[in-house]
Design an enzyme around this catalytic site. Structure first.
Site: not given
Length: 267
Positions: A43, A54
Site C-alpha cells: 500500500e 491516520d
C-alpha cells in the site's frame, strides 16, 4: 486487478508505506526491502494535510513527504519507478478522496494504468458514494479495495459482495496506530466477514507485533501493517538519508519487516 493465489495455509502480508518518506529514491529501496521480506502487495500512501484515518506516526510521515514536495501525481509516478526498479508485487494506491477530486478523472485513471498501479483504496469515501470510482476502476482493470469496520454490519453484505482484491477488515475504530490490545468483538466480526467474502480477508489498523500477526492470521487470511513499519522508517530516517549508512539501515528495516511476514518463523 489484484488476484491473490494463496497456497493452503498461506497468509497475506500487506505493508503500508508513505510515498516520499524519507525521499523518493529511498521509498523505492524500502519497497524492494518489503518485497524481499515476503510482502504480497504494497500500500503506497499519498501524503495528505488532513488525514482523518491516520494516527500521529503516519501524520508525521505525511508531513515530511509533503515538505519534500510529494503529491498525488508524484506518488503515482513513484509507483511506476518502483516497478521499473524491480518491484514485482502489486502496488495499491492509498489516498484520501480530496486529492483525487483535484484531478481530471480520465487523467487520474490513465496515470494509474500507465504507472502499473493494481489497486485503489480511499479510506474516507463512504461505500455508498464510491460507485463512480468503482466503475472507473473496473474500466481500467484496477481493483477497488473496500474497507469494512465493526460499525458497518448492516452494510456488510453489500460491501463484501462488491469487494475486489481483498477485503480490508478494520480491527478497531478510530485512527491508525500501534495498539497493545483489540476489542474481543473483533473475533466475531472477522468471522462474519470471512463467511460472506469470496476473496481473502486481511486485518489492519494497529497491528504492531508478531504475536498480533499470529493471532489475526488464525482468524483471517492475513494482515495489513502500517504504523509500525512507518515508525521504523522514522527511527532510521537519518541513517537512510546518509549514503554511508543507508545499506545497513535498509538491512535493518528488512529484518524488522520480516517479523510481520508469515514466510519467516520467529518462535
Amino acid at each position: 486487478m489484484i488476484t491473490f493465489q494463496l497456497e493452503q495455509g498461506e497468509k497475506l502480508f500487506i505493508p503500508f508505506m508513505t510515498a516520499g518518506d524519507p525521499s523518493e529514491e529511498i521509498t523505492i529501496d524500502l519497497a524492494l526491502s518489503l518485497q524481499a521480506a515476503g510482502a504480497h502487495a504494497i500500500e503506497l500512501g499519498v501524503p495528505y494535510s488532513d488525514p482523518l484515518a491516520d494516527g500521529p506516526v503516519i501524520q508525521r510521515a505525511s508531513k515530511r513527504a509533503l515538505n519534500h514536495g510529494m503529491n498525488i501525481v508524484k506518488a503515482i509516478e513513484l509507483a511506476g519507478k518502483m516497478k521499473k526498479n524491480g518491484v514485482k508485487i502489486p502496488v495499491i494506491l492509498f489516498t484520501y478522496y480530496n486529492p483525487v477530486l483535484q484531478l481530471d478523472t480520465e487523467y487520474f485513471f490513465a496515470l494509474l494504468r500507465k504507472n502499473h498501479i493494481s489497486g485503489l483504496l480511499t479510506p474516507d469515501l463512504p461505500f455508498e458514494e464510491s460507485s463512480e470510482l468503482q466503475k472507473n476502476c473496473q474500466s481500467y482493470d484496477i481493483s477497488y479495495i473496500s474497507l469494512v469496520a465493526p460499525t458497518s454490519k448492516e452494510r456488510l453484505v453489500n460491501i463484501v459482495e462488491q469487494a475486489e482484491g481483498f477485503v480490508y477488515c478494520v480491527s478497531s475504530l478510530g485512527v491508525t496506530g500501534v495498539r497493545q490490545t483489540f476489542d474481543e468483538s473483533i473475533t466475531d466480526f472477522i468471522q462474519q466477514v470471512k463467511q460472506l467474502s469470496h476473496i481473502p480477508v486481511a486485518v489492519g489498523f494497529g497491528i504492531s507485533t508478531r504475536e498480533q500477526v499470529d493471532s489475526m492470521n488464525k482468524l483471517s487470511d492475513g494482515v495489513v501493517v502500517g504504523s509500525a513499519l512507518v515508525k521504523k522508517i522514522e527511527e532510521l530516517h537519518d541513517q537512510l538519508l546518509a549514503s554511508d549508512t543507508r545499506q545497513d539501515a535498509l538491512r535493518e528495516f528488512e529484518t524488522y519487516a520480516k517479523t510481520f511476514s508469515p514466510l519467516y518463523s520467529f518462535k
